[in-house]
Design a protein around this motif. Structure first.
Motif, PDB file in Angstrom:
ATOM      1  N   ASP A 255     -43.692 -73.313 -99.162  1.00 29.19           N
ATOM      2  CA  ASP A 255     -44.677 -73.256 -98.082  1.00 29.19           C
ATOM      3  C   ASP A 255     -44.529 -74.370 -97.054  1.00 29.19           C
ATOM      4  N   VAL A 256     -43.818 -75.427 -97.404  1.00 28.10           N
ATOM      5  CA  VAL A 256     -43.668 -76.535 -96.450  1.00 28.10           C
ATOM      6  C   VAL A 256     -42.252 -76.613 -95.906  1.00 28.10           C
ATOM      7  N   GLY A 257     -41.463 -75.552 -96.087  1.00 28.72           N
ATOM      8  CA  GLY A 257     -40.132 -75.496 -95.504  1.00 28.72           C
ATOM      9  C   GLY A 257     -39.045 -76.129 -96.338  1.00 28.72           C
ATOM     10  N   SER A 258     -39.365 -76.573 -97.555  1.00 30.77           N
ATOM     11  CA  SER A 258     -38.342 -77.150 -98.422  1.00 30.77           C
ATOM     12  C   SER A 258     -37.680 -76.034 -99.223  1.00 30.77           C
ATOM     13  N   PHE A 259     -36.840 -76.414-100.185  1.00 29.20           N
ATOM     14  CA  PHE A 259     -36.097 -75.415-100.957  1.00 29.20           C
ATOM     15  C   PHE A 259     -37.045 -74.580-101.817  1.00 29.20           C
ATOM     16  N   LEU A 260     -36.626 -73.354-102.087  1.00 23.55           N
ATOM     17  CA  LEU A 260     -37.432 -72.426-102.879  1.00 23.55           C
ATOM     18  C   LEU A 260     -37.199 -72.617-104.371  1.00 23.55           C
ATOM     19  N   VAL A 261     -35.928 -72.846-104.760  1.00 22.85           N
ATOM     20  CA  VAL A 261     -35.567 -72.978-106.180  1.00 22.85           C
ATOM     21  C   VAL A 261     -35.062 -74.389-106.421  1.00 22.85           C
ATOM     22  N   SER A 262     -35.608 -75.049-107.437  1.00 22.34           N
ATOM     23  CA  SER A 262     -35.182 -76.399-107.802  1.00 22.34           C
ATOM     24  C   SER A 262     -34.416 -76.338-109.120  1.00 22.34           C
ATOM     25  N   ILE A 263     -33.194 -76.935-109.133  1.00 20.37           N
ATOM     26  CA  ILE A 263     -32.334 -76.904-110.319  1.00 20.37           C
ATOM     27  C   ILE A 263     -32.122 -78.350-110.767  1.00 20.37           C
ATOM     28  N   GLY A 264     -32.662 -78.682-111.936  1.00 20.48           N
ATOM     29  CA  GLY A 264     -32.626 -80.057-112.420  1.00 20.48           C
ATOM     30  C   GLY A 264     -31.438 -80.357-113.310  1.00 20.48           C
ATOM     31  N   ASP A 265     -31.415 -81.600-113.824  1.00 17.36           N
ATOM     32  CA  ASP A 265     -30.285 -82.067-114.643  1.00 17.36           C
ATOM     33  C   ASP A 265     -30.083 -81.205-115.880  1.00 17.36           C
ATOM     34  N   THR A 266     -31.172 -80.738-116.483  1.00 19.47           N
ATOM     35  CA  THR A 266     -31.064 -79.998-117.749  1.00 19.47           C
ATOM     36  C   THR A 266     -31.030 -78.485-117.548  1.00 19.47           C
ATOM     37  N   ASP A 267     -31.020 -78.045-116.310  1.00 17.72           N
ATOM     38  CA  ASP A 267     -31.012 -76.607-116.033  1.00 17.72           C
ATOM     39  C   ASP A 267     -29.594 -76.064-115.975  1.00 17.72           C
ATOM     40  N   GLY A 287     -26.256 -82.913-109.327  1.00 16.50           N
ATOM     41  CA  GLY A 287     -24.850 -82.783-109.711  1.00 16.50           C
ATOM     42  C   GLY A 287     -24.645 -82.706-111.209  1.00 16.50           C
ATOM     43  N   LYS A 288     -25.736 -82.854-111.988  1.00 17.61           N
ATOM     44  CA  LYS A 288     -25.609 -82.851-113.444  1.00 17.61           C
ATOM     45  C   LYS A 288     -26.004 -81.524-114.084  1.00 17.61           C
ATOM     46  N   ALA A 289     -26.476 -80.590-113.310  1.00 15.95           N
ATOM     47  CA  ALA A 289     -26.860 -79.294-113.869  1.00 15.95           C
ATOM     48  C   ALA A 289     -25.625 -78.557-114.369  1.00 15.95           C
ATOM     49  N   ALA A 290     -25.802 -77.797-115.443  1.00 12.71           N
ATOM     50  CA  ALA A 290     -24.688 -77.002-115.960  1.00 12.71           C
ATOM     51  C   ALA A 290     -24.272 -75.978-114.914  1.00 12.71           C
ATOM     52  N   PRO A 293     -21.966 -76.570-108.623  1.00 13.89           N
ATOM     53  CA  PRO A 293     -20.728 -76.477-107.845  1.00 13.89           C
ATOM     54  C   PRO A 293     -20.040 -77.821-107.648  1.00 13.89           C
ATOM     55  N   SER A 294     -20.776 -78.928-107.737  1.00  7.64           N
ATOM     56  CA  SER A 294     -20.199 -80.246-107.472  1.00  7.64           C
ATOM     57  C   SER A 294     -20.917 -81.265-108.337  1.00  7.64           C
ATOM     58  N   THR A 295     -20.236 -82.373-108.589  1.00  8.16           N
ATOM     59  CA  THR A 295     -20.908 -83.456-109.303  1.00  8.16           C
ATOM     60  C   THR A 295     -21.870 -84.193-108.386  1.00  8.16           C
ATOM     61  N   ASN A 296     -21.766 -83.917-107.107  1.00 15.27           N
ATOM     62  CA  ASN A 296     -22.750 -84.421-106.163  1.00 15.27           C
ATOM     63  C   ASN A 296     -23.907 -83.422-106.070  1.00 15.27           C
ATOM     64  N   SER A 297     -25.059 -83.890-105.664  1.00 15.65           N
ATOM     65  CA  SER A 297     -26.175 -82.968-105.462  1.00 15.65           C
ATOM     66  C   SER A 297     -25.844 -82.018-104.317  1.00 15.65           C
ATOM     67  N   THR A 298     -26.346 -80.803-104.431  1.00 19.30           N
ATOM     68  CA  THR A 298     -26.037 -79.777-103.430  1.00 19.30           C
ATOM     69  C   THR A 298     -27.308 -79.086-102.960  1.00 19.30           C
TER      70      THR A 298
END
Length: 455
Positions: A255-267, A287-290, A293-298
């Motif tokens: 609702d505030v224009g940010s991302f819709l889906v959040s993927i964390g380290d353990t996801d 970058g730690k989620a299984a 795409p990259s070891t950097n955050s995306t």
């Protein structure tokens, strides 16, 4: 006396009592001589007749006349009763239906039997037509009939009296008209007086007339309402409403224009995307989620165009960009699964540039052959030289381009023949791991010319 005696025997029992058609036949000329004798038995023995026992005979004549009479005792010990038809009764020719009862003073009674007999009309009586009669021999029965008749007469008298009272209340047409005129005049006078009253004489409230929710405030004039209705700035047009109603209703951000889906380290990256179902949306992943795409955050977007029976996405794609501006793509096909991440090559990958490496922990650049790096096709290229090596296990540089696993390699030493060992860690550290040379003290620098894969 001489009687035309007809004898009939009855057994008193609880078994089925069928009507008996006797062979008894009297004549209308058997005046005072038509006698019926009843012999009553109970369980095969004569029924004793006492003073508390009374025999009653009911007769319904062929013409509808009815007689209910008392019998007489012929032989109390042998259970014999009899009855002699009266002169009036014998005149009712035809089939007589009769029933004998035995009653007791204590209120009990017995139905002995139903039977019938005949009264034949004598020739001499052929022209006589007897009147229908109703004879009741018991005084109590007679009393009840008299009381009933008296009640009926009294009711009739009361009804006649009420009619006379109604006649007394009837007024003339002229009198009725006079009363009507007076009533009309009174009503008009009252109505005229009530009409001119303005003080709410009936104390009517807003709630009583359905205006409980109306405030006592000034309302806008009709011209103001008309102006408001014509205001197309405050009101949308039909075309605008159609456009809005036809707009896509599925969110692609929160609702505030940010991302819709959040993927964390353990996801798991793939699971979180498919759980969104059929939709177009945006995401953020560490970058730690299984399966990231990259070891950097995306950050990026995805589009799933089909789902299975559980509502999970089955066909679609993902485009992700890490914070080093590397772009990755992936595609999901329910038959073959995820195809794997592919990094998108850019002009920098195809025409890479060389950049000086910033050395740390005491390592020094060689001014004539500076230590530089370049990234091309997901390969980190290193060339040049630096001196003043730090202690073993110390990082000499930090790269933002990181390999997916630890990479060990060796480079030649300058000043004395030998090699120096380095490793590029998954954190991007270029670490010095030791040296083997003929004369370590004579080594002035190390020389790089190597490519390190980052995938």
């Amino acid at each position: 006396m001489i009687y035309n005696d007809a004898e009939q025997s009855f057994e008193i029992t609880a078994s089925t009592k069928r009507k008996i058609t006797t062979g008894i036949q009297f004549s209308t000329q058997d005046i005072g001589t038509a006698k019926i004798t009843f012999r009553l038995t109970k369980d095969g023995e004569p029924l004793p007749i006492s003073n508390a026992t009374h025999g009653k005979l009911f007769m319904r004549m062929a013409d509808g006349s009815e007689f209910y009479v008392n019998t007489e005792v012929g032989d109390a010990f042998e259970g014999v009763l009899f009855y002699v038809l009266t002169d009036d009764q014998i005149r009712h020719s035809g089939t007589v239906m009769a029933e004998l009862y035995v009653s007791y003073d204590n209120g009990q009674s017995l139905s002995v039997h139903k039977f019938s007999f005949e009264i034949d009309k004598a020739l001499v009586d052929a022209s006589i037509a007897p009147l229908a009669e109703y004879y009741i021999e018991d005084f109590e029965d007679l009393k009840a009939d008299i009381n009933k008749t008296t009640d009926e007469i009294n009711q009739t008298l009361n009804e006649i009296k009420a009619k006379f009272n109604e006649f007394e209340n009837i007024e003339t047409k002229a009198g009725a008209q006079e009363k009507a005129n007076a009533a009309e005049a009174n009503a008009k006078a009252y109505t005229d007086l009530h009409t001119i009253k303005t003080d709410n004489p009936h104390k009517v409230t807003k709630a009583q007339v359905g205006l409980a929710n109306v405030d006592n405030v000034k309302q806008a004039a009709k011209t103001d309402f008309d102006t408001h209705v014509a205001d197309n700035i405050r009101h949308i047009t039909a075309d605008e409403r159609t456009k809005w109603n036809g707009s896509q209703l599925v969110k692609i951000t929160n609702d505030v224009g940010s991302f819709l889906v959040s993927i964390g380290d353990t996801d798991d990256f793939y699971t979180k995307i498919t759980q969104s179902g059929r939709r177009f949306g945006t995401f953020y992943s560490t970058g730690k989620a299984a399966n990231a795409p990259s070891t950097n955050s995306t950050r990026g977007f995805f589009h799933m165009t089909a789902t299975d029976s559980n509502g999970l996405g089955t066909f679609g794609y993902v485009i992700a960009v890490d914070y080093q501006n590397n772009m990755f793509t992936n595609y999901l096909n329910t038959d073959s699964g995820w195809h794997g991440w592919r990094r998108v090559l850019t002009s920098s990958d195809l025409s890479p540039t060389w950049n000086n490496v910033t050395l740390i922990n005491g390592a020094t650049q060689d001014t004539s052959r500076p230590f530089k790096f370049s990234v091309s096709n997901n390969v980190l290229w290193l060339r040049g030289s630096f001196g003043t090596l730090p202690t073993t296990g110390t990082s000499v540089a930090k790269f933002t381009n990181k390999p997916t696993q630890l990479v060990d390699f060796v480079v030649p030493t300058i000043g004395s023949y030998g090699t120096a060992r380095f490793s590029l860690t998954t954190d991007g550290d270029l670490r010095y791991d030791g040296m083997v040379a003929n004369d370590s003290a004579s080594v002035s620098r190390v020389s790089f010319n190597i490519g390190i894969p980052l995938w």
